[in-house]
Write an enzyme that holds these catalytic residues in place. Structure first.
Site, PDB file in Angstrom:
ATOM      1  N   GLU A  31       8.450  16.059  16.043  1.00  0.00           N
ATOM      2  CA  GLU A  31       8.815  16.003  14.793  1.00  0.00           C
ATOM      3  C   GLU A  31       8.090  16.763  13.969  1.00  0.00           C
ATOM      4  OE1 GLU A  31       7.525  12.579  12.500  1.00  0.00           O
ATOM      5  OE2 GLU A  31       9.723  12.350  11.807  1.00  0.00           O
ATOM      6  N   CYS A  74      13.351  10.788   7.356  1.00  0.00           N
ATOM      7  CA  CYS A  74      13.121  10.287   9.026  1.00  0.00           C
ATOM      8  C   CYS A  74      14.407  10.580   9.897  1.00  0.00           C
ATOM      9  CB  CYS A  74      12.596   8.874   8.816  1.00  0.00           C
ATOM     10  SG  CYS A  74      13.607   7.710   8.249  1.00  0.00           S
ATOM     11  N   LYS A 133       0.692  -1.187  -0.106  1.00  0.00           N
ATOM     12  CA  LYS A 133      -0.017  -0.114  -0.108  1.00  0.00           C
ATOM     13  C   LYS A 133       1.082   1.309  -0.039  1.00  0.00           C
ATOM     14  CE  LYS A 133      -1.966   2.999   1.915  1.00  0.00           C
ATOM     15  NZ  LYS A 133      -1.869   4.360   1.636  1.00  0.00           N
ATOM     16  N   GLU A 157       9.141   1.080  11.225  1.00  0.00           N
ATOM     17  CA  GLU A 157      10.049   2.145  11.113  1.00  0.00           C
ATOM     18  C   GLU A 157       9.434   3.550  11.079  1.00  0.00           C
ATOM     19  OE1 GLU A 157      12.307   1.109   7.724  1.00  0.00           O
ATOM     20  OE2 GLU A 157      13.370  -0.350   8.822  1.00  0.00           O
TER      21      GLU A 157
HETATM   22  P1  NAD Z   1       1.941   8.277   7.534  1.00  0.00           P
HETATM   23  O1  NAD Z   1       2.022   7.460   8.736  1.00  0.00           O
HETATM   24  O2  NAD Z   1       0.797   9.470   7.642  1.00  0.00           O
HETATM   25  O3  NAD Z   1       1.515   7.271   6.356  1.00  0.00           O
HETATM   26  C1  NAD Z   1       2.156   6.322   6.165  1.00  0.00           C
HETATM   27  C2  NAD Z   1       1.441   5.127   5.474  1.00  0.00           C
HETATM   28  O4  NAD Z   1       0.421   4.769   6.260  1.00  0.00           O
HETATM   29  C3  NAD Z   1       0.462   5.709   4.162  1.00  0.00           C
HETATM   30  O5  NAD Z   1       0.558   4.719   3.006  1.00  0.00           O
HETATM   31  C4  NAD Z   1      -0.795   5.638   4.687  1.00  0.00           C
HETATM   32  O6  NAD Z   1      -1.855   5.907   3.748  1.00  0.00           O
HETATM   33  C5  NAD Z   1      -1.057   4.681   5.707  1.00  0.00           C
HETATM   34  N1  NAD Z   1      -1.794   4.886   6.770  1.00  0.00           N
HETATM   35  C6  NAD Z   1      -2.232   5.894   7.579  1.00  0.00           C
HETATM   36  N2  NAD Z   1      -3.028   5.601   8.305  1.00  0.00           N
HETATM   37  C7  NAD Z   1      -3.339   4.382   8.358  1.00  0.00           C
HETATM   38  C8  NAD Z   1      -3.845   3.614   9.034  1.00  0.00           C
HETATM   39  N3  NAD Z   1      -4.933   3.962  10.227  1.00  0.00           N
HETATM   40  N4  NAD Z   1      -3.965   2.106   8.882  1.00  0.00           N
HETATM   41  C9  NAD Z   1      -3.301   1.675   8.078  1.00  0.00           C
HETATM   42  N5  NAD Z   1      -2.521   2.556   7.047  1.00  0.00           N
HETATM   43  C10 NAD Z   1      -2.476   3.778   7.456  1.00  0.00           C
HETATM   44  O7  NAD Z   1       3.116   8.667   7.180  1.00  0.00           O
HETATM   45  P2  NAD Z   1       3.780   9.691   6.069  1.00  0.00           P
HETATM   46  O8  NAD Z   1       3.301  11.009   6.335  1.00  0.00           O
HETATM   47  O9  NAD Z   1       3.513   9.130   4.719  1.00  0.00           O
HETATM   48  O10 NAD Z   1       5.239   9.503   6.351  1.00  0.00           O
HETATM   49  C11 NAD Z   1       6.133  10.620   7.209  1.00  0.00           C
HETATM   50  C12 NAD Z   1       6.362   9.935   8.486  1.00  0.00           C
HETATM   51  O11 NAD Z   1       7.171   8.708   8.152  1.00  0.00           O
HETATM   52  C13 NAD Z   1       7.221  10.773   9.313  1.00  0.00           C
HETATM   53  O12 NAD Z   1       6.862  10.560  10.551  1.00  0.00           O
HETATM   54  C14 NAD Z   1       8.626  10.100   9.147  1.00  0.00           C
HETATM   55  O13 NAD Z   1       9.445  10.180  10.306  1.00  0.00           O
HETATM   56  C15 NAD Z   1       8.199   8.687   9.126  1.00  0.00           C
HETATM   57  N6  NAD Z   1       9.382   8.044   8.411  1.00  0.00           N
HETATM   58  C16 NAD Z   1      10.147   7.057   9.082  1.00  0.00           C
HETATM   59  C17 NAD Z   1      11.083   6.228   8.523  1.00  0.00           C
HETATM   60  C18 NAD Z   1      11.622   5.257   9.299  1.00  0.00           C
HETATM   61  O14 NAD Z   1      12.457   4.459   8.547  1.00  0.00           O
HETATM   62  N7  NAD Z   1      12.013   5.259  10.474  1.00  0.00           N
HETATM   63  C19 NAD Z   1      11.320   6.511   7.107  1.00  0.00           C
HETATM   64  C20 NAD Z   1      10.479   7.601   6.410  1.00  0.00           C
HETATM   65  C21 NAD Z   1       9.600   8.105   6.926  1.00  0.00           C
END
Ligand code: NAD
Length: 489
Positions: free
Chosen positions: A388, A286, A176, A252
């Site tokens: 963040e 991240c 997804k 992550e």
């Molecule tokens: P997000 O959590 O908003 O979304 C990530 C994914 O989860 C998307 O595909 C979204 O559609 C899906 N999603 C959202 N709600 C959901 C639910 N209730 N159930 C299932 N899926 C759901 O994150 P984002 O805004 O896309 O990315 C930015 C964030 O990601 C930042 O917090 C960043 O630090 C983190 N990040 C972490 C790493 C790491 O390796 N630790 C790497 C990259 C980004």
């Protein structure tokens, strides 16, 4: 229209719903995206389950690895298509996508095809009560159907970081991608078909999170594990869903990463490292730095030189030669970052540079542009220094003693990454060991052998991926004990 990819076929979602994929450079429409309904997610999981027991399982390890090498080669061959798709979705400079995102997308298949050939298991000889010998060893099996839920900041790179090892270990996947960046995940379906990956091994369902494909997938009863990259809050919702079904998770999550600059640091190296870790990908990494602790003797110089570096960042069209700074991913994210820019002023910050939306000219007016921003004068405990933001900004805070820097660096709910700038090798060793993070960089940033462990502690994640650590997550160990009827030993 960007379509779902299920069982080797591109198809529209059953509900007929679509959402828009917007180019954050100017707000133009990249494409409409077909949203997967619950039934489509069911189909994708069913296809992945069937492939798991079918042609995928019958391949020898070497044949499976050859297919993954072919996937990598095909991504390289079609690099221009992937770069264009990634750039249209994210607005990032073309040079960045060409040097980072797409090559790493291909590398993720090669590295894990290499790694899976060498994955260790354990073996012991033991004895039964009657004195006969027994051979006790572990076998690795694929975990099954893996749900892969991805963010938007490094779309192909972070998605293949999970799909590569999952497939290398013999699993099948339902991906997804983020609703903001669906294109490269969809394009990868063409690659899978063209090199002959059996249908159903790689599936993509598009949609949002709650009450959409993200939730349908993470709560699906017939997946075997969930690997997720994204916000900590979303991770918590997914862990809850996984708990109900007793599914293993790899998480992550977010970060609020510190950089610590000691007075003995090489400041050329320091400024080069900080410029990347604070501003690269418009701060949407991240592992990026949002807190910089600088020893007082070099504080003013570091702030001034970092501000000079920020002034050399040029927003513009991704393909223009001089563009080295893209927009944020969306207007929604721009609003969030601008709220923090406002909050910083309320909390009493001195705005060293930036703090708003840049003048970009008419052609880019519809984009989600933001200024690179540096603050001083904020206390360590302020919200801007604790939460963040995920934008091109940092708080710079002075310190006197090493212990003080360590205390502030560790005083965070997150524990993803930290960087340390010093030339004192003894200090490096003890300081790195005391930092409560998953990754420590010394005099550099974002440099990592993909065979090493990657992941965060505290609210930044659960588990480690990378090299053998990925293989631990994507395989199930079976313990086999064979009693041998040979002579007593
Ligand atoms: P997000 O959590 O908003 O979304 C990530 C994914 O989860 C998307 O595909 C979204 O559609 C899906 N999603 C959202 N709600 C959901 C639910 N209730 N159930 C299932 N899926 C759901 O994150 P984002 O805004 O896309 O990315 C930015 C964030 O990601 C930042 O917090 C960043 O630090 C983190 N990040 C972490 C790493 C790491 O390796 N630790 C790497 C990259 C980004």
């Amino acid at each position: 229209m960007i379509l779902n990819f299920i069982n080797g076929q591109y198809r529209e979602g059953r509900g007929g719903r679509t959402f828009d994929d917007i180019n954050p450079v100017d707000g133009s429409l990249v494409a409409r995206v077909s949203e997967a309904a619950r039934e489509d997610v069911d189909d994708a999981v069913r296809a992945a389950r069937a492939a798991l027991a079918g042609p995928w399982a019958s391949l020898k390890l070497a044949q499976r690895c050859d297919l993954l090498y072919a996937v990598a080669a095909e991504i390289d061959r079609r690099a221009e298509d992937f770069i264009s798709a990634e750039v249209a979705d994210t607005g990032k400079p073309r040079s960045l996508a060409a040097h980072l995102d797409i090559p790493r997308g291909a590398a993720n298949f090669r590295v894990f095809a290499d790694a899976v050939r060498d994955v260790p298991t354990e073996a012991f000889t033991t004895h039964a009560p009657d004195g006969k010998p027994a051979l006790n060893y572990a076998l690795r099996r694929p975990k099954g159907v893996i749900a892969v839920i991805c963010p938007w900041n490094l779309p192909l790179l972070l998605m293949t970081w999970k799909v590569g090892p999952a497939l290398a270990c013999g699993n099948t996947v339902v991906v997804k991608p983020s609703e903001e960046t669906p294109a490269t995940a969809a394009l990868l379906g063409e690659v899978m078909n063209s090199v002959g990956v059996p249908h159903g091994v790689y599936n993509v369902v598009h949609g949002l999170g709650p009450e959409s494909a993200g939730e349908f997938l993470s709560t699906h009863p017939d997946i075997d594990a969930i690997t997720f990259t994204g916000e900590t809050r979303t991770g918590a919702a997914i862990i809850k869903a996984a708990g109900a079904g007793i599914k293993p998770v790899s998480m992550e999550l977010g970060g609020k990463n510190a950089a610590v600059v000691f007075a003995d640091a090489d400041l050329d190296v320091t400024i080069a490292g900080l410029t990347r870790s604070v501003f690269e990908n418009t701060g949407q990494v991240c592992l990026g730095t949002e807190r910089v602790y600088v020893q007082r003797g070099v504080f003013d110089e570091v702030v001034q030189r970092l501000a000079e570096a920020a002034s050399r960042l040029k927003p513009g069209r991704p393909g223009d030669r001089e563009t080295n700074f893209g927009p944020l991913i969306s207007h929604e994210h721009q609003r969030k970052v601008l709220n923090y820019y406002g909050l910083a002023r309320e909390e009493g910050a001195t705005v060293v540079c930036g703090g708003g939306v840049p003048e970009t000219g008419a052609a880019l007016q519809g984009g989600a542009w933001i200024e690179p921003t540096i603050w001083t004068g904020l206390p360590h405990g302020s919200r801007v220094a604790s939460e963040e933001i995920f934008g091109p900004c940092c708080v710079v805070i002075p310190f006197d003693k090493e212990a003080e820097a360590l205390q502030m660096a560790n005083d965070s709910r997150y524990g993803l990454a930290a960087s340390v700038y010093t030339q004192n090798i003894d200090r490096v060793h003890s300081f790195a060991a005391a930092l409560q993070v998953g990754i420590v960089w010394v005099n550099t940033w974002f440099l990592r052998d993909l065979r090493t462990a990657f992941g965060g502690s505290k609210a930044s994640g659960i588990g480690r991926e990378g090299g053998v650590h990925s293989l631990e997550f994507y395989t199930e160990l079976s313990n086999v004990c064979i009693k041998l009827n040979g002579a007593e030993q």
